[in-house]
Design a protein around this motif. Structure first.
Motif, PDB file in Angstrom:
ATOM      1  N   ARG A  69      70.049 147.310 107.169  1.00  0.00           N
ATOM      2  CA  ARG A  69      68.580 147.208 106.401  1.00  0.00           C
ATOM      3  C   ARG A  69      67.937 148.609 105.957  1.00  0.00           C
ATOM      4  O   ARG A  69      68.116 149.536 105.817  1.00  0.00           O
ATOM      5  N   PRO A  70      67.590 148.136 104.838  1.00  0.00           N
ATOM      6  CA  PRO A  70      67.354 149.342 103.355  1.00  0.00           C
ATOM      7  C   PRO A  70      66.632 150.565 104.547  1.00  0.00           C
ATOM      8  O   PRO A  70      66.985 151.802 104.462  1.00  0.00           O
ATOM      9  N   THR A  71      64.884 149.774 105.545  1.00  0.00           N
ATOM     10  CA  THR A  71      64.693 150.932 105.716  1.00  0.00           C
ATOM     11  C   THR A  71      65.734 152.538 107.044  1.00  0.00           C
ATOM     12  O   THR A  71      65.341 153.338 107.268  1.00  0.00           O
ATOM     13  N   GLU A  72      65.923 151.434 107.277  1.00  0.00           N
ATOM     14  CA  GLU A  72      67.256 152.888 108.605  1.00  0.00           C
ATOM     15  C   GLU A  72      68.207 153.439 107.752  1.00  0.00           C
ATOM     16  O   GLU A  72      68.289 154.263 108.062  1.00  0.00           O
ATOM     17  N   VAL A  73      68.288 152.512 106.427  1.00  0.00           N
ATOM     18  CA  VAL A  73      69.907 153.312 105.615  1.00  0.00           C
ATOM     19  C   VAL A  73      69.399 154.405 105.011  1.00  0.00           C
ATOM     20  O   VAL A  73      69.684 155.265 104.624  1.00  0.00           O
ATOM     21  N   PHE A  74      68.470 154.173 104.407  1.00  0.00           N
ATOM     22  CA  PHE A  74      67.401 155.028 103.440  1.00  0.00           C
ATOM     23  C   PHE A  74      66.623 156.095 104.160  1.00  0.00           C
ATOM     24  O   PHE A  74      66.616 157.411 104.069  1.00  0.00           O
ATOM     25  N   SER A  75      66.551 156.289 105.288  1.00  0.00           N
ATOM     26  CA  SER A  75      65.682 157.085 106.090  1.00  0.00           C
ATOM     27  C   SER A  75      66.859 157.330 106.420  1.00  0.00           C
ATOM     28  O   SER A  75      66.605 159.094 107.130  1.00  0.00           O
ATOM     29  N   ASN A  76      68.444 157.913 107.114  1.00  0.00           N
ATOM     30  CA  ASN A  76      69.054 158.796 107.523  1.00  0.00           C
ATOM     31  C   ASN A  76      69.462 159.611 106.404  1.00  0.00           C
ATOM     32  O   ASN A  76      70.724 159.520 105.694  1.00  0.00           O
ATOM     33  N   PRO A  77      69.242 161.040 106.632  1.00  0.00           N
ATOM     34  CA  PRO A  77      70.393 162.004 105.703  1.00  0.00           C
ATOM     35  C   PRO A  77      71.147 162.145 105.264  1.00  0.00           C
ATOM     36  O   PRO A  77      71.491 163.059 104.738  1.00  0.00           O
ATOM     37  N   ASN A  78      71.854 162.278 106.757  1.00  0.00           N
ATOM     38  CA  ASN A  78      73.480 161.752 107.073  1.00  0.00           C
ATOM     39  C   ASN A  78      74.438 161.110 106.035  1.00  0.00           C
ATOM     40  O   ASN A  78      74.747 161.736 105.325  1.00  0.00           O
ATOM     41  N   ILE A  79      73.361 160.014 106.257  1.00  0.00           N
ATOM     42  CA  ILE A  79      74.265 159.261 105.835  1.00  0.00           C
ATOM     43  C   ILE A  79      74.345 159.385 104.251  1.00  0.00           C
ATOM     44  O   ILE A  79      75.078 158.784 102.834  1.00  0.00           O
ATOM     45  N   LEU A  80      72.835 159.354 103.730  1.00  0.00           N
ATOM     46  CA  LEU A  80      72.868 159.395 102.287  1.00  0.00           C
ATOM     47  C   LEU A  80      73.479 160.749 101.560  1.00  0.00           C
ATOM     48  O   LEU A  80      73.586 160.788 100.972  1.00  0.00           O
ATOM     49  N   ASP A  81      73.617 162.014 102.219  1.00  0.00           N
ATOM     50  CA  ASP A  81      74.282 162.342 101.980  1.00  0.00           C
ATOM     51  C   ASP A  81      75.929 162.911 101.560  1.00  0.00           C
ATOM     52  O   ASP A  81      76.521 162.970 100.419  1.00  0.00           O
ATOM     53  N   GLN A  82      76.438 162.003 103.060  1.00  0.00           N
ATOM     54  CA  GLN A  82      77.896 161.684 102.210  1.00  0.00           C
ATOM     55  C   GLN A  82      77.927 160.659 101.281  1.00  0.00           C
ATOM     56  O   GLN A  82      78.724 160.575 100.124  1.00  0.00           O
ATOM     57  N   ALA A  83      77.090 159.570 101.310  1.00  0.00           N
ATOM     58  CA  ALA A  83      76.832 158.807  99.614  1.00  0.00           C
ATOM     59  C   ALA A  83      76.261 159.127  98.642  1.00  0.00           C
ATOM     60  O   ALA A  83      76.450 158.420  97.695  1.00  0.00           O
ATOM     61  N   ARG A  84      75.993 160.005  98.467  1.00  0.00           N
ATOM     62  CA  ARG A  84      75.890 160.871  97.681  1.00  0.00           C
ATOM     63  C   ARG A  84      74.411 160.295  97.028  1.00  0.00           C
ATOM     64  O   ARG A  84      74.240 159.957  95.379  1.00  0.00           O
ATOM     65  N   LEU A  85      73.462 159.420  97.678  1.00  0.00           N
ATOM     66  CA  LEU A  85      72.627 159.138  97.218  1.00  0.00           C
ATOM     67  C   LEU A  85      71.352 159.793  97.501  1.00  0.00           C
ATOM     68  O   LEU A  85      71.216 160.524  98.450  1.00  0.00           O
ATOM     69  N   LYS A  86      69.508 159.169  96.199  1.00  0.00           N
ATOM     70  CA  LYS A  86      68.759 160.218  96.326  1.00  0.00           C
ATOM     71  C   LYS A  86      68.174 159.040  96.976  1.00  0.00           C
ATOM     72  O   LYS A  86      68.106 158.160  96.989  1.00  0.00           O
ATOM     73  N   LYS A  87      67.104 159.679  97.679  1.00  0.00           N
ATOM     74  CA  LYS A  87      65.861 158.919  98.931  1.00  0.00           C
ATOM     75  C   LYS A  87      65.553 158.017  98.231  1.00  0.00           C
ATOM     76  O   LYS A  87      64.974 158.476  96.467  1.00  0.00           O
ATOM     77  N   PRO A  88      64.918 156.473  97.994  1.00  0.00           N
ATOM     78  CA  PRO A  88      64.442 155.976  97.132  1.00  0.00           C
ATOM     79  C   PRO A  88      62.638 156.321  97.345  1.00  0.00           C
ATOM     80  O   PRO A  88      62.095 157.261  98.107  1.00  0.00           O
ATOM     81  N   TRP A  89      61.742 156.289  96.175  1.00  0.00           N
ATOM     82  CA  TRP A  89      60.721 157.227  95.721  1.00  0.00           C
ATOM     83  C   TRP A  89      59.569 157.262  96.473  1.00  0.00           C
ATOM     84  O   TRP A  89      58.673 157.560  96.931  1.00  0.00           O
ATOM     85  N   ILE A  90      59.805 155.379  97.141  1.00  0.00           N
ATOM     86  CA  ILE A  90      58.746 155.137  97.775  1.00  0.00           C
ATOM     87  C   ILE A  90      59.093 155.730  99.540  1.00  0.00           C
ATOM     88  O   ILE A  90      57.102 155.535  99.684  1.00  0.00           O
TER      89      ILE A  90
END
Lengths: 257, 283
Positions: free
Chosen positions: B224-245
């Motif tokens: 789910r979006p909230t669980e994926v984007f709340s996880n800093p490890n996943i975001l780092d690995q995927a080179r994504l930034k956190k949604p502004w909301i």
């Protein structure tokens, strides 16, 4: 770039039934080619040009520019017919001699050349009438009705569409090259054009690959079957066209007598 | 009827030049879900999409559509391509006809619809997408946004069960972008499953039910979006930034401005509603 396609879509004669425009253009063209008369050819040039300029409201300057292209070819070919090179000198009215070789023209060859020039030019005006008043979708409709093989029609359709896409791409590449001083001198120009051409070919191939994939995704089976527009055919529109052609024929025959 | 619209087991694909585009994709996508696929360029998103309607055949592994394993026979593929529609990124590569109406009719006539039915369906889709006035125009005179709509119409008119859009809002202005996403939302409410690929994390966060992150041919995460984007490890690995909301929400939580028991908001309207007002600004 003078966009013939834009004229076709904006033409006042756009809503005329495509079969009428097609038959007018083709019948007049056949008439002018079969009837070997200077007067008929000139008459048709004038009439067709008036229809295009007045009826279809094409810009006069653009029309003249468009006519320059076939005119250039015609002038070259007709010059070679008017003037002959030979080893004999008895066929010429006036000639120049270079050693044993005679270069000149005769009354007959001049008349022939003029005849050919006017006939071809008249045929070209008929074709331009068709091109400037009939959008591609209508031309394809007529060709389908005439039972032209669908492979040919599909090729026409794809080529037509691709022209615009690749023209735009070529423009972008040209502007990018120009911004990097690609056309400063002759060698630079040649090199830049070569890059443009080769790049465009690669883009064309890539584009065709991807187009094929999207056609397959929509169930492409080999034929580009699309919905045909409902152009109701009314027989009564043929009568004025036939009358026009017959009157031209009558003028010609009267002139012969 | 299977609960999953698309499942893959160990999907592997190598391009003819040796690039290993997919290296073992295991996915299960539920029916009537809004899925956003994210990942860096070259992750294999487009390659994966091309497998979903049988345009590419995997080197190994299998693809299951609606509970049935995909075979690569002509008949099955024809049936599959009516159920799965792909709208590609570049509309110029999908529009081929001399008029918009004819272009949209292509898919229907290939599927064997009668002329009357085709005309009816085309008019309906034209009204739904607001492109009726474009019907008589040739396709090369349209703007990018209009071309995208026409390309979408050409796929939607076949009424597929699954629609895949490769970067649907790329190159569109905000108004056109919102209009297109609205169309996708309406389709979803009618029961269609939708998969999009995007680079816009804010759009993915606000719109999707499920996020799939691909990286170098593998699934990095699905959830789910909230669980994926709340996880800093996943975001780092995927080179994504956190949604502004989410960023704003987490900042407010860290400063004690909001009740941390509440689930994070998905849209800006939810965020604004949860923001502290003048009355409760100071605890």
């Amino acid at each position: 770039m003078i966009n013939i396609d834009r004229y076709a879509y904006a033409s006042y004669l756009r809503d005329m039934h495509p079969a009428d425009k097609f038959s007018l253009a083709v019948m007049t063209m056949l008439l002018v080619l079969l009837v070997n008369s200077l007067y008929i050819s000139s008459l048709i040039i004038i009439i067709m040009s008036l229809v295009v300029l007045g009826g279809a409201r094409v810009n006069v300057k653009h029309y003249c520019q468009m006519m320059m292209i076939p005119m250039a070819f015609l002038l070259v070919s007709c010059t070679t017919i008017a003037f002959n090179i030979s080893l004999h000198h008895n066929q010429y009215s006036h000639a120049l001699v270079f050693g044993h070789i005679w270069v000149g023209y005769s009354y007959n060859s001049l008349i022939n050349a003029l005849n050919l020039l006017l006939r071809s030019f008249a045929a070209v005006t008929c074709l331009y009438f068709l091109a400037l008043t009939t959008p591609m979708v209508q031309i394809i409709f007529v060709l389908r009705k005439m039972k032209l093989p669908s492979v040919v029609i599909d090729l026409m359709l794809l080529t037509y569409n691709s022209i615009f896409i690749f023209w735009q791409t070529a423009q972008h590449i040209y502007i990018a090259q120009l911004s990097r001083s690609g056309y400063r001198n002759f060698t630079g120009t040649i090199r830049a054009l070569a890059c443009l051409g080769s790049n465009l070919i690669i883009k064309c191939i890539k584009n065709s690959d991807q187009s094929y994939q999207s056609l397959l995704s929509r169930g492409f089976t080999g034929e580009l079957t699309v919905l045909e527009d409902d152009n109701t055919f009314r027989k009564t529109n043929l009568y004025p066209i036939i009358m026009f052609e017959s009157s031209l024929l009558v003028i010609y025959l009267m002139g012969r007598l | 009827m299977s609960a999953f619209i698309i499942e893959t087991r160990g999907l592997c694909y190598k391009y003819s030049d040796g690039t290993g585009a997919l290296q073992g994709i295991d996915l299960s996508i539920k029916r009537n879900c809004k899925v956003a696929v994210l990942g860096p360029n070259g992750a294999g998103k487009s390659t994966f999409f091309l497998h979903c309607n049988g345009l590419l055949k995997p080197g190994s592994g299998k693809l299951i559509f609606a509970g049935q394993e995909v075979e690569y026979s002509k008949n099955y593929l024809r049936h599959l391509r009516q159920k799965v529609g792909i709208v590609f990124q570049n509309p110029d590569q999908q529009l081929f006809s001399a008029s918009v109406r004819q272009d949209i009719s292509f898919g229907l006539l290939n599927a064997g619809c009668s002329k009357e039915e085709t005309i009816l369906k085309i008019e309906t889709i034209g009204r739904q997408l607001g492109i009726l006035e474009l019907f008589n125009k040739p396709t090369h005179y349209l703007s990018v946004g209009q071309k995208k709509m026409v390309a979408l119409a050409g796929v939607l008119v076949m009424e597929p069960e699954l629609i895949i859009c490769d970067e649907p809002t790329a190159g569109l202005d905000p108004v056109a972008s919102a209009a297109l996403m609205e169309v996708l939302d309406k389709l979803h409410s009618n029961g269609t499953s939708i998969i999009i690929s995007t680079h816009d994390v804010d759009q993915a966060y606000g719109w999707a039910d499920q996020i799939i992150i691909l990286d170098r041919g593998r699934v990095l995460h699905q959830g789910r979006p909230t669980e994926v984007f709340s996880n800093p490890n996943i975001l780092d690995q995927a080179r994504l930034k956190k949604p502004w909301i989410l960023e704003t929400w987490e900042y407010m939580q860290s400063k004690g401005l909001v009740n941390s028991e509440l689930p994070p908001p998905n849209t800006r309207e939810q965020l604004f509603r949860l923001m502290p007002t003048a009355e409760n600004a100071y605890r």
